[in-house]
Design an enzyme around this catalytic site. Structure first.
Site, PDB file in Angstrom:
ATOM      1  N   GLU A   1       0.738   4.226  10.063  1.00 19.89           N
ATOM      2  CA  GLU A   1      -0.711   4.060   9.899  1.00 19.89           C
ATOM      3  C   GLU A   1      -1.478   5.269  10.409  1.00 19.89           C
ATOM      4  OE1 GLU A   1      -2.170   1.048   8.589  1.00 19.89           O
ATOM      5  OE2 GLU A   1      -0.095   0.793   7.983  1.00 19.89           O
TER       6      GLU A   1
ATOM      7  N   PHE B   1       0.874  -1.167   0.000  1.00 20.97           N
ATOM      8  CA  PHE B   1       0.000   0.000   0.000  1.00 20.97           C
ATOM      9  C   PHE B   1       0.915   1.222   0.000  1.00 20.97           C
ATOM     10  CE2 PHE B   1      -4.037   1.963   1.133  1.00 20.97           C
ATOM     11  CZ  PHE B   1      -3.739   3.030   1.969  1.00 20.97           C
TER      12      PHE B   1
ATOM     13  N   TRP C   1       8.894   4.522   2.717  1.00 15.54           N
ATOM     14  CA  TRP C   1       8.462   3.786   3.914  1.00 15.54           C
ATOM     15  C   TRP C   1       7.347   2.797   3.580  1.00 15.54           C
ATOM     16  CZ3 TRP C   1      11.909   4.206   7.420  1.00 15.54           C
ATOM     17  CH2 TRP C   1      12.581   5.427   7.616  1.00 15.54           C
TER      18      TRP C   1
ATOM     19  N   GLY D   1      15.039  -6.664  33.976  1.00 16.18           N
ATOM     20  CA  GLY D   1      16.318  -6.112  34.414  1.00 16.18           C
ATOM     21  C   GLY D   1      17.297  -6.024  33.254  1.00 16.18           C
TER      22      GLY D   1
ATOM     23  N   ALA E   1       5.322  13.890   2.437  1.00 19.00           N
ATOM     24  CA  ALA E   1       3.899  13.726   2.738  1.00 19.00           C
ATOM     25  C   ALA E   1       3.727  12.549   3.672  1.00 19.00           C
ATOM     26  CB  ALA E   1       3.112  13.515   1.447  1.00 19.00           C
TER      27      ALA E   1
ATOM     28  N   PRO F   1       8.320  11.271   0.778  1.00 16.16           N
ATOM     29  CA  PRO F   1       9.283  11.963   1.651  1.00 16.16           C
ATOM     30  C   PRO F   1       8.698  13.212   2.302  1.00 16.16           C
ATOM     31  CG  PRO F   1      10.358  11.308  -0.380  1.00 16.16           C
ATOM     32  CD  PRO F   1       8.922  10.932  -0.537  1.00 16.16           C
TER      33      PRO F   1
ATOM     34  N   THR G   1      -0.159   8.863  12.499  1.00 15.03           N
ATOM     35  CA  THR G   1       0.461   9.049  13.820  1.00 15.03           C
ATOM     36  C   THR G   1      -0.623   9.172  14.890  1.00 15.03           C
ATOM     37  OG1 THR G   1       0.426  11.442  13.629  1.00 15.03           O
ATOM     38  CG2 THR G   1       2.416  10.307  12.838  1.00 15.03           C
TER      39      THR G   1
ATOM     40  N   GLN H   1      11.750  -3.652  31.908  1.00 11.15           N
ATOM     41  CA  GLN H   1      12.171  -3.268  33.260  1.00 11.15           C
ATOM     42  C   GLN H   1      12.156  -4.481  34.183  1.00 11.15           C
ATOM     43  OE1 GLN H   1      13.357  -0.369  33.756  1.00 11.15           O
ATOM     44  NE2 GLN H   1      13.570  -0.290  35.979  1.00 11.15           N
ATOM     45  N   ILE H   2      11.098  -5.279  34.092  1.00 13.49           N
ATOM     46  CA  ILE H   2      10.982  -6.464  34.947  1.00 13.49           C
ATOM     47  C   ILE H   2      12.105  -7.457  34.670  1.00 13.49           C
ATOM     48  CG2 ILE H   2       9.516  -8.485  35.425  1.00 13.49           C
ATOM     49  CD1 ILE H   2       7.090  -6.598  35.180  1.00 13.49           C
TER      50      ILE H   2
END
Lengths: 260, 425, 337
Positions: free
Chosen positions: B364, B123, B156, B340, B130, B128, B366, B337-338
């Protein structure tokens, strides 16, 4: 040609926790699944059908999935259709609630006889749950046909099937004419997935026939279980951190634990 | 209210989950490390029908609707965001734009191959200059005889390097701009003048190939217009609207996976003589994750229900994308974080999850755009018209008087055969 | 489905023997001993049916193991031979006829390919109960039933099952169900012979032939046995040979990839596979959390490591402090590998 695949729905062991200390089985997630051996049986049936269709396209074989149990087994039969079964039949009756292998064999054999002629019955060699492995032999006896059990390789031939059977440490090849009962070892066959289109059709377009004990004309003695579970038993609690002196002590422990 | 999925949807979930665990999971690490899409896995998915889940059976799809498609995306997202993105772009915006915008002939030409996985879709909207300002696209489509010549580039583009079929939005009348001047086309990348750029090196989503695509004197037959000439924006915006729902589902899967990883790790990791699951700080993080995931689940599947039952769903779709991306980001952040220090190690799944999650707040549409969309809908309900920065924000803004369009509710039924009036040629 | 019935009031306990190289198999002797224990309690005779032939000492061995009477069913090709397998139904019918005439109350068979098929068909034929693959078995004198314990879910736990129904009642038995048999040279008993009718039975196939067959390698996730190596394994070849001897899959902890012992797809642990084998042998693996995370589902963990403080020992059912390669060698040897 008619191929009947007897399939089994089992409680998914991944949802169970066995607590040896309290001697209880905890069902964390009550989920049911089509037994892997039943899947292998369906795949073998599909392969035999494909081979037969290739050589005799006019009359493609019919695969009928057959099972026994409560209402929820309907899902297993739909999945069986997604694996290639053309029809599905559920034997559903309070009389089958505590069916042992004997009752199951009687009921399944009666259902198969009710369908009429058959060429091949395929079952899993051993289910993941009870794993008694009796059904193939019992069905063969009830239907009065030979059995090729513990098949690891199955090929269609002009005269029947060429089967490699696992026989202890040996593998032997047999040429078996039809009709025949075949039990298959799941580890020998490449696992596959249900076909998405067939799965949707199974739920939206197709039906599962339901037969009761009365439909099968079973006598009382046929639905009486002959091996009854009394209770569960548990292995001894794990002794984590146990040290052994040497390999010999280890081997003895392994044998005791039935790991070798 | 029945909150249960239908039996066939439950069965579909079981199938997809098993496929994701057995086929996708083993391929994930390698795809991430080598930046190579696992095309053999994609082919296997196609063989069992997973590449056409929402589309009607007559086009080779599974006919499982938006709900079925959300199930697919959730279960894939649970295992790997890259493959969810690859397949999501193929189905949810690539093939979907052809389904929503194409007439029956176009659909019959392309959808069966896409559903069978024989061809891959993409799709192409972004350029660049737009991004959010989609109306300022520059890719030009000039009429020449019975075709259009495309010149310009897109950027992209997910599946850019691997797509066989691509939906492209180009400017056919620069004077009109987006309002009647942009046309959607379905093109084949094997046609002369198409070139895909190099693989973009992204922070994450390494298994999802992304590139610029260039059109150089690229000829497209006029039969390949999607929808009406000049009304390409409508098709593209509608596609994005419905795509947001399944993107929400994919982020739901990702968030779920972060939670599960956190639970499993907290169970075994011991510090200060006990599993960290016994520590309140960990417990609170887990509780927050679980509550957000549950809320997201209800939102996503209710929105899928709205789509499948022909109800308005635009603002809910925006919410799915907005909340889904932010919840997934929060969950994966807590999971890291959990874990570590190990959460920072390339060998651990949560590290990849962290890198993969970030884009969801950006692509998709922002999250800023989503907020505008939602606010616009909310204020409309009290009679305030919010002037968006540009047209492309909402297809509702289009009221082209010379066509009898009622795009207001943007109905798109994926189970029935009817959909938008836009395809009444 | 006409059922067979026994002729007289059922009595005695029978064992169906299996021969290997002309002698009763260890399982057969074990069953004979187990039958002897039950018989002594119930006032039974122990009778043993021996399919096969060319086993002149089999009868006396069985009598010494506890049998009172032996019935030899003669045929040059034993039932478990490639040739014999093709004529299975002849054996089935011979035993079936024998049981109709002799009216056993209980029949024990080995949980072997031959024994299991025989037991299931006979149980179906007589309409009686069968307990398959017992890890322990007794005769309940009050209920006059077999009561056996058998594995479910691959041995995660067990169920205790009792048979009922018309005689005979059947059970198939796994090794170590009864413990090592005793040999009593002073015992005496009778022997008789019957001939096998090879032409009977509907299963008359061309003789079976042995073939080479390789079962596909299971994935780590579903492997029943795994030998896994770590940095301190020493001689990794010894570990590989052990895996072969055990019929186990070969794997490693994450550190094993640094040493090049295994490839990434064979890593066990949080960055690799979570496994749930029946047996997991950790050779030279230290046992940090990322690895032990992967083996939570293992049923029996063996760990060998030179450092007595290695954390792996806390997760092991059987730990040996020592040289992992050496222990691997010794283990492989005692397994005959």
């Amino acid at each position: 040609m008619r191929i009947v695949v007897c399939v089994k729905q089992i409680l998914d062991p991944r949802g169970l926790t066995v607590n040896r200390k309290s001697e209880k089985v905890f069902v964390n997630r009550e989920e049911y699944r089509l037994d892997p051996a039943s899947r292998a049986a369906l795949q073998v049936a599909a392969a035999v059908k494909a081979a037969q269709t290739a050589s005799n396209g006019a009359n493609p074989p019919e695969i009928i999935a057959l099972s026994l149990g409560p209402d929820r087994v309907d899902d297993a039969l739909r999945e069986a259709m997604a694996f290639g079964a053309d029809r599905a039949i559920l034997l559903n009756d309070p009389a089958f609630e505590t069916a042992d292998a004997f009752v199951a064999a009687n009921a399944l054999a009666a259902a198969i006889r009710k369908m009429g002629e058959f060429d091949l019955i395929v079952v899993g060699a051993r289910s993941l749950d009870s794993g008694s492995g009796e059904l193939g032999a019992r069905l063969a006896e009830a239907l009065e046909v030979p059995a090729a059990l513990n098949a690891v390789s199955v090929e269609a031939t002009p005269d029947g099937l060429s089967v490699v059977r696992e026989f202890g440490e040996m593998f032997i090849r047999l040429d078996a004419p039809l009709p025949l009962v075949l039990s298959v070892v799941p580890e020998a066959f490449e696992p596959g997935y249900a076909n998405g289109w067939r799965l949707m059709d199974a739920y939206k377009k197709w039906t599962v026939d339901v037969w009761s004990a009365a439909d099968l004309g079973l006598a009382d003695v046929d639905v009486q279980s002959m091996a009854v579970r009394r209770e569960d038993a548990f292995p001894p609690e794990r002794q984590l951190g146990t040290r052994m002196k040497d390999a010999r002590e280890l081997v003895a422990a392994l044998k005791r634990e039935r790991v070798i | 209210m029945d909150f249960e999925l239908s039996r066939e949807h439950q069965a579909l979930r079981r199938l997809v989950r098993e496929f994701a665990e057995e086929e996708v999971r083993p391929a994930v690490k390698k795809a991430d490390r080598e930046s190579q899409p696992p095309m053999d896995v994609v082919r296997k998915a196609a063989d069992i029908g997973l590449l056409g889940v929402p589309f009607p059976r007559e086009y080779g799809g599974l006919g499982a609707g938006e709900t079925g498609y959300c199930i697919l995306m959730e279960e894939l997202g649970r295992v790997d965001t890259s493959i969810a993105t690859l397949i999501g772009a193929h189905i949810g915006i690539g093939a979907m734009s052809i389904y929503l915008g194409g007439d029956n002939r176009i659909r019959q030409t392309y959808l069966p191959d896409l559903c069978a996985g024989k061809k891959i879709a993409a799709f192409a909207l972004t350029e660049p200059n737009a991004g959010s300002d989609a109306a300022s696209i520059k890719l030009r489509a000039t009429r020449e005889g019975d075709s259009y010549i495309l010149d310009g580039q897109k950027m992209w583009i997910t599946n850019g390097p691997i797509a066989d079929v691509m939906s492209v939005l180009a400017v056919t009348d620069p004077a009109l701009g987006a309002r009647g001047g942009a046309t959607a086309f379905v093109v084949e990348t094997q046609w002369e003048g198409f070139r895909a750029g190099k693989f973009e090196h992204k922070m994450g989503l390494h298994g999802s190939p992304t590139s610029a695509v260039m059109f150089d004197n690229f000829r497209v037959p006029q039969e390949n217009v999607l929808g009406q000439v000049g009304l390409g924006f409508v098709v593209f915006m509608q596609t994005l609207d419905v795509g947001r729902v399944s993107l929400g589902a994919a982020t739901l899967g990702g968030a779920q996976s972060a939670l599960q990883a956190a639970l499993a790790w907290a169970k075994v990791r011991e510090q200060f003589g006990r599993p960290i699951a016994q520590m309140q700080s960990i417990q609170f993080m887990v509780a927050d994750m679980a509550a957000e995931i549950e809320a997201l689940r209800s939102l996503v599947y209710r929105t899928a229900w709205l789509v499948d039952n022909n109800r308005p769903f635009i603002k809910e779709a925006g919410m799915c994308k907005l909340l889904g991306s932010e919840i997934a980001s929060r969950c994966i952040d807590r999971a890291v974080q959990i874990h570590g220090a190990l959460g920072y190690s390339r060998d651990f799944d949560v590290e990849r999850g962290f890198r993969d999650a970030r884009i969801a707040e950006i692509f998709e549409g922002t999250n800023e755009i989503q907020r505008i969309l939602i606010a616009e809908q909310m204020f409309r309900e009290v009679g305030v018209r919010i002037r968006p920065y540009q047209l492309s924000v909402s297809s509702h803004q289009l009221s082209v008087s010379s066509y009898q369009l009622s795009v207001i509710s943007c109905r798109s039924s994926l189970i029935g055969a009817q959909h938008l009036l836009i395809t009444d040629h | 489905m006409a059922r067979l019935t026994v002729t007289d009031a059922p009595h005695d306990i029978w064992v169906v023997a299996e021969l290997k190289d002309g002698a009763p198999t260890p399982l057969t002797l074990e069953m004979t001993y187990g039958a002897r224990m039950a018989a002594d309690m119930m006032g039974f005779y122990v009778k043993v049916a021996v399919p096969g032939s060319d086993a002149p000492d089999a009868a006396s061995t069985l009598i010494q193991a506890g049998a009172d009477r032996i019935t030899m069913i003669d045929h040059p090709a034993g039932p478990a031979s490639a040739a014999g397998i093709a004529s299975f139904s002849a054996w089935l019918n011979a035993l079936s006829d024998l049981f109709v005439a002799q009216s056993p109350e209980f029949v024990m068979l080995g949980a072997t390919p031959f024994g299991e098929e025989l037991a299931a068909r006979l149980a179906q034929r007589f309409g009686g109960g069968l307990i398959s693959r017992c890890v322990s078995l007794r005769v309940d004198d009050f209920d006059r039933a077999f009561v056996g314990k058998r594995p479910v879910f691959g041995g995660e736990y067990f169920e205790v099952v009792a048979t009922s129904g018309p005689a005979p009642q059947f059970a198939t038995v796994l090794p170590d169900c009864f413990g090592p048999p005793h040999r009593d040279a002073s015992r005496y008993g009778e022997t008789e012979r019957v001939a096998l009718q090879l032409e009977t039975g509907d299963q008359r196939w061309p003789p079976a032939g042995r073939v080479d067959f390789r079962m596909p390698s299971p994935k780590l996730k579903t492997a029943r046995r795994i030998v896994s190596v770590g940095r301190q394994v020493g001689d990794v070849e010894a570990a590989r040979r052990l895996a072969l001897a055990l019929g186990a899959e070969f794997a490693g902890a994450r550190e094993a990839t640094d040493e090049g012992y295994v490839d990434e797809s064979r890593v066990v642990g949080i960055t690799g596979a979570r496994v749930s084998p029946e047996l997991y042998v950790a050779l030279g693996i230290r046992g940090d959390t990322h690895h032990t995370f992967g083996i939570q589902g293992a049923r029996f963990v063996v760990a060998v490591h030179p450092d007595p403080d290695a954390p792996i020992f806390k997760q092991a059912d059987a730990g040996i402090v020592g040289d992992p390669a050496q222990v691997a060698r010794e283990l492989a040897e005692s397994l005959g590998g």
